[in-house]
Design a protein around this motif. Structure first.
Motif, PDB file in Angstrom:
ATOM      1  N   ASP A  30      -7.442  -5.899  -0.064  1.00  0.00           N
ATOM      2  CA  ASP A  30      -8.013  -6.324   1.200  1.00  0.00           C
ATOM      3  C   ASP A  30      -7.169  -7.316   1.994  1.00  0.00           C
ATOM      4  OD1 ASP A  30      -9.794  -6.218   3.170  1.00  0.00           O
ATOM      5  OD2 ASP A  30     -11.352  -7.428   2.224  1.00  0.00           O
ATOM      6  N   ALA A  31      -6.033  -6.847   2.481  1.00  0.00           N
ATOM      7  CA  ALA A  31      -5.221  -7.695   3.348  1.00  0.00           C
ATOM      8  C   ALA A  31      -5.927  -7.934   4.674  1.00  0.00           C
ATOM      9  CB  ALA A  31      -3.860  -7.052   3.580  1.00  0.00           C
ATOM     10  N   GLU A  48       1.785   1.333  -1.892  1.00  0.00           N
ATOM     11  CA  GLU A  48       1.359  -0.025  -2.214  1.00  0.00           C
ATOM     12  C   GLU A  48       0.962  -0.774  -0.944  1.00  0.00           C
ATOM     13  OE1 GLU A  48       0.473  -0.119  -5.038  1.00  0.00           O
ATOM     14  OE2 GLU A  48       1.862  -1.094  -6.402  1.00  0.00           O
ATOM     15  N   VAL A  49       1.642  -0.489   0.179  1.00  0.00           N
ATOM     16  CA  VAL A  49       1.232  -1.075   1.462  1.00  0.00           C
ATOM     17  C   VAL A  49      -0.181  -0.617   1.798  1.00  0.00           C
ATOM     18  CG1 VAL A  49       1.630  -0.994   3.951  1.00  0.00           C
ATOM     19  CG2 VAL A  49       3.531  -1.401   2.420  1.00  0.00           C
ATOM     20  N   LEU A  50      -0.432   0.700   1.621  1.00  0.00           N
ATOM     21  CA  LEU A  50      -1.776   1.219   1.893  1.00  0.00           C
ATOM     22  C   LEU A  50      -2.793   0.621   0.933  1.00  0.00           C
ATOM     23  CD1 LEU A  50      -1.511   5.016   2.716  1.00  0.00           C
ATOM     24  CD2 LEU A  50      -2.299   3.189   4.169  1.00  0.00           C
ATOM     25  N   TYR A  53      11.367 -11.059   3.838  1.00  0.00           N
ATOM     26  CA  TYR A  53      11.779 -10.064   2.843  1.00  0.00           C
ATOM     27  C   TYR A  53      10.817 -10.116   1.665  1.00  0.00           C
ATOM     28  CZ  TYR A  53      16.202 -10.012   5.390  1.00  0.00           C
ATOM     29  OH  TYR A  53      17.149  -9.900   6.359  1.00  0.00           O
ATOM     30  N   VAL A  54      10.217  -8.966   1.322  1.00  0.00           N
ATOM     31  CA  VAL A  54       9.319  -8.882   0.170  1.00  0.00           C
ATOM     32  C   VAL A  54      10.045  -8.123  -0.939  1.00  0.00           C
ATOM     33  CG1 VAL A  54       7.118  -8.010  -0.678  1.00  0.00           C
ATOM     34  CG2 VAL A  54       7.289  -8.874   1.644  1.00  0.00           C
ATOM     35  N   PRO A  55      10.318  -8.773  -2.081  1.00  0.00           N
ATOM     36  CA  PRO A  55      11.058  -8.082  -3.139  1.00  0.00           C
ATOM     37  C   PRO A  55      10.155  -7.185  -3.976  1.00  0.00           C
ATOM     38  CG  PRO A  55      10.586 -10.298  -3.817  1.00  0.00           C
ATOM     39  CD  PRO A  55       9.975 -10.134  -2.465  1.00  0.00           C
ATOM     40  N   GLY A  56      10.746  -6.395  -4.835  1.00  0.00           N
ATOM     41  CA  GLY A  56       9.983  -5.582  -5.784  1.00  0.00           C
ATOM     42  C   GLY A  56      10.320  -4.114  -5.677  1.00  0.00           C
ATOM     43  N   GLN A  88       0.163  -7.818  -4.349  1.00  0.00           N
ATOM     44  CA  GLN A  88       0.096  -9.274  -4.227  1.00  0.00           C
ATOM     45  C   GLN A  88       1.285  -9.803  -3.419  1.00  0.00           C
ATOM     46  OE1 GLN A  88      -0.371  -7.521  -6.994  1.00  0.00           O
ATOM     47  NE2 GLN A  88      -1.832  -8.466  -8.385  1.00  0.00           N
ATOM     48  N   ALA A  89       2.480  -9.263  -3.708  1.00  0.00           N
ATOM     49  CA  ALA A  89       3.684  -9.698  -2.999  1.00  0.00           C
ATOM     50  C   ALA A  89       3.621  -9.289  -1.535  1.00  0.00           C
ATOM     51  CB  ALA A  89       4.920  -9.099  -3.658  1.00  0.00           C
ATOM     52  N   ILE A  90       3.093  -8.064  -1.300  1.00  0.00           N
ATOM     53  CA  ILE A  90       3.007  -7.581   0.086  1.00  0.00           C
ATOM     54  C   ILE A  90       2.048  -8.459   0.884  1.00  0.00           C
ATOM     55  CG2 ILE A  90       2.307  -5.633   1.540  1.00  0.00           C
ATOM     56  CD1 ILE A  90       3.179  -3.799  -0.754  1.00  0.00           C
ATOM     57  N   ILE A  91       0.898  -8.818   0.261  1.00  0.00           N
ATOM     58  CA  ILE A  91      -0.081  -9.664   0.951  1.00  0.00           C
ATOM     59  C   ILE A  91       0.539 -11.016   1.249  1.00  0.00           C
ATOM     60  CG2 ILE A  91      -2.288 -10.871   0.653  1.00  0.00           C
ATOM     61  CD1 ILE A  91      -3.277  -8.393  -0.803  1.00  0.00           C
TER      62      ILE A  91
END
Lengths: 154, 360
Positions: free
Chosen positions: A34-35, A24-26, A111-114, A120-123
């Motif tokens: 598109d981060a 998901e990061v990738l 901290y990013v949950p999930g 979306q959360a990572i961005i």
């Protein structure tokens, strides 16, 4: 955001995650999410990185590696723990080999949950990290300037 | 004879997002020996059987790997269903097949993207991941989760896919097939890609057999192995043949995986065409499990083995997974011998390593 002077570079390390958060990061760096439009770019070299994304908890073997990667990054730096395993240890908290979340060995800022964390959360986490990085580099610049002044007077 | 030196590869490496450490003994530019060391990602997931009961374990097993998460859950649930001796409703079997094949598609597309990035085609990497997002959208639409969607339970599945959603899946499959046909040509016909992949990292049929390789890695070397032919879920009703290639080089592995995506599209179409109309999605299981079972499932990366042992208690006595990458690592180390140092990154990718499965 508007006054970021340089593009912060991202370093991603897979702690002991299940790969879910990794991909998901990738995915959040590919054009669909598109981060990279926030000025960040993915790098493989810790010595050129400003933001450290860590997925998964820390175990006895990789604790040293995580610490080493963090130490190799130049100051100022920001750490983002992606996914519930990196935050607390998650579903693997009770496993015998897991020490806990990423904050057991390095200081974590965001901290990013999930499970798995959504792009979306990572961005959202990355954008907050960019802001924090900007704030820290300003403080860092001022500190360096005052130190220089001090040495000139002496 | 040149001077020997050791180059460490990983655990943090730009070409591979996963932590594996390989010590490469090189002589000039040639790799003489590759010594892997593992344990960077070991969690001790199997030991959680002491603390989670057999129903909760479904969720833990799904988190063995985030890429083939559904198939892990399916393998575990099928094993437990054999222990309980229950029959799964036919519709649930077909739903499992559809989800499993969607998982295979997204895993192979992910791998194709990483391979393209490995040989320096960044645009191709983005194209593969763009197509992959469509498959992920299907998973999200049908289950609510993009990657880890806990729809399995011991006895069946907990969610249905309605008629309208099946139609949307069919429509998306047409789109994916069309776009993949364009991408396929770059992988298989492009001159630069061919010269990068053909004849590199050859594993012969005998070697692959002796080292116990699994999945597309073994099929690329000409071994006809496909656990789906054993007939779990709805696979006995579907018509398909394992895709094999004879050359055993990196190009053959790439070819096998691309063709398997088309095969998955075909299997999904067949499954949607034959899916029975039932309202039952699971058979309730009663009491505690007693007995043991050995389940084999064909994952995107190859054969995965699940062993469960129970003795009439809520908690299992033993749970064990053997994942395909574990079987493929000896093949990888054999393959790395006598190759150029600059090929190592790409060759490690061609076995489609999933280290978090391997170390659990």
């Amino acid at each position: 955001m508007a006054n970021v002077k340089r593009s912060p570079w991202l370093l991603h390390y897979d702690g002991s995650s299940c790969n879910g958060c990794d991909i998901e990061v990738l995915a959040s760096l590919t054009p669909v999410y598109d981060a990279e439009r926030f000025g960040v770019i993915n790098t493989g070299d810790p010595m050129q990185a400003d933001i450290f994304l860590i997925t998964g908890g820390v175990n006895t073997q990789n604790a040293k590696t995580v610490k080493q990667l963090y130490d190799q990054m130049p100051r100022p730096k920001v750490v983002v723990a992606v996914g519930v395993c990196a935050c607390t240890g998650g579903v693997f908290k009770d496993c015998y080999n897991i020490l806990g979340g990423a904050d057991t060995v390095i200081p974590v800022d965001i901290y990013v949950p999930g499970c798995a964390a959504r792009p979306q959360a990572i961005i959202d986490g990355i954008v907050q990290a960019v802001e924090l990085f900007e704030k820290r580099s300003k403080e860092h610049d001022e500190k360096v300037r005052s130190q220089k002044k001090g040495s000139e007077v002496a | 004879m040149g001077k020997r030196s050791v180059i460490p590869f990983g655990p943090q490496h730009p070409v591979l997002p996963e932590p594996i450490h390989i010590d490469l003994v090189i002589e000039d530019e040639k790799v003489v020996e590759a010594i892997p060391s593992v344990g960077f990602i070991h969690r001790g997931l199997e030991s959680l059987v002491d603390k989670r009961d057999y129903n909760q374990m479904t969720y833990v097993v799904e988190r063995t790997c985030g890429i083939c998460s559904f198939q892990h859950g399916m393998g575990y649930c099928e094993a437990m269903e054999h222990v309980f001796g229950v029959d799964v409703p036919a519709r649930a079997k077909y739903l499992r097949t559809i989800w499993a094949e969607l998982g295979r598609m997204h895993s192979h597309l992910l791998w194709l993207g990483l391979l393209a990035d490995g040989f320096g085609y960044e645009n191709l990497f983005y194209q593969c991941w763009r197509v992959r997002e469509k498959v992920l959208d299907m998973q999200e639409m049908t289950s609510g989760g993009r990657l880890i969607f806990s729809v399995n339970k011991v006895g069946g599945v907990i969610k249905d896919i309605e008629k309208e959603k099946l139609d949307i899946i069919l429509k998306t499959m047409d789109e994916v097939e069309e776009e993949l046909t364009v991408i396929k040509d770059t992988f298989l016909l492009d001159y630069s890609v061919q010269s990068r992949l053909q004849g590199v990292g050859i594993v012969t049929k005998e070697q692959a057999h002796d080292l116990g390789c699994a999945g597309p890695f073994a099929r690329a070397s000409g071994i006809r192995t496909d656990m789906r032919k054993l007939g779990y879920a709805a696979y006995p009703d579907l018509d398909f043949e394992p895709i094999i290639s004879a050359t055993g080089d990196s190009y053959a592995r790439c070819y096998c995986r691309i063709m398997e995506i088309f095969q998955s599209i075909d299997l999904i179409r067949q499954a949607i065409g034959k899916i029975p109309n039932e309202t039952d999605l699971f058979t309730p299981v009663k009491g505690n499990p007693d007995g043991e079972y050995f389940m084999r499932v064909e994952q995107p990366r190859g054969e995965a083995v699940y062993y469960v042992k129970a003795s009439g208690k809520q908690y299992l006595d033993r749970f064990r997974v053997r994942t395909p990458t574990f079987a493929n690592l000896p093949g990888l180390c054999e393959m790395l011998k006598n190759t150029q140092l600059s090929d190592v990154g790409l060759l490690v990718l061609t076995i489609d390593p999933c280290i978090s499965c391997t170390e659990r």
